[in-house]
Design a protein around this motif. Structure first.
Motif: not given
Length: 265
Positions: A28-37, A75-79
């Motif tokens: 979750l932290e990686i996706l928050a930082q990068r936007g998507d991965a 993937y990116r963070l979801g709602f």
């Protein structure tokens, strides 16, 4: 199967479970930082096999915490994150609305100003502004402090229903932080009653030797105390006499934060 083997297996499952939680949070932290991965990027970042990263992303996706982007394999963070964040938005709003008040007060008083809320049997600091005369670099933000030994904790305790206050104090395991900490129940209750009556609480070298603090209540529209606004400083400068002098400023500041939050009509 021997009890020893069973214990080892139970311990192994527990460690494995904690490791999975830790890895999921890292994702979750990686996706928050990068936007998507992508799966490969996530796997490399947390140092696991691609299949493990895929399972983690799948589990998070099932809960709505991550989602796949239009670009295949990303993937990116979801709602679902918003749903979780909803549990703290009220507290975050207190810091946002309290920021200008804290900045002004720290400048006027010359000491560190904090906003804190009650969390289980602790007072947790959400926001801090260091005054121009602040000594040292202590950052109280995010710290869980004992309710009975801090000014913020005391003002929050003072306005709890008696039964709730008894439970919180029992869970906190009241103990001497310094020789000045009030641990006798009758003395502490008297101290809290005084705080309720005059509208602010004091902590005079009760958490740390050489540290004085004062806190006023931030109230909801219904009059419920939802947070505390405090000022703290070294005893040689932030004397008990001076604390009482600046008390009206702090009380006004706490009321202003309540107004800004729409708490007080």
């Amino acid at each position: 199967m021997s009890n020893h083997t069973a214990d080892n297996e139970t311990t192994g499952h527990a460690v494995s479970g904690v490791q999975s939680v830790d890895r999921a949070i890292s994702v979750l932290e990686i996706l928050a930082q990068r936007g998507d991965a992508g799966v490969s990027e996530v796997a490399a970042e947390i140092d696991v096999h691609k299949s493990t990263a895929f399972r983690l992303l799948g589990a998070l996706e099932a809960r709505g915490l991550v989602e796949q982007t239009a670009e295949r394999g990303k993937y990116r963070l979801g709602f679902g994150i918003v749903r979780l964040a909803g549990g703290v938005t009220g507290r975050l709003d207190i810091t946002q609305q309290g920021r200008p008040v804290c900045e002004r007060l720290s400048e006027e008083i010359g000491e560190t100003v904090n906003i804190a809320v009650l969390q289980e049997h602790f007072a947790v600091n959400l926001y801090q502004v260091r005054g121009p005369g602040a000594v040292g670099t202590h950052n109280w933000v995010g710290q869980l402090t004992p309710v009975y030994a801090t000014s913020s904790g005391k003002i929050l305790l003072a306005h709890l229903p008696a039964k709730e206050r008894t439970r919180v104090l029992a869970e906190s395991g009241v103990r001497k932080m310094t020789p000045h900490t009030l641990t006798a129940r009758t003395k502490l209750e008297q101290n809290l009653a005084e705080a309720r009556e005059r509208g602010y609480a004091l902590a005079l070298e009760e958490l740390e030797i050489g540290l004085h603090a004062i806190a006023a209540p931030i109230r909801s529209r219904e009059g419920k105390v939802v947070a505390a606004l405090s000022a703290s400083g070294p005893t040689y400068r932030f004397t008990e006499e001076r604390i009482h002098t600046i008390a009206p400023m702090l009380i006004d500041g706490a009321e202003e934060i309540g107004h800004r939050m729409g708490y007080l009509g």
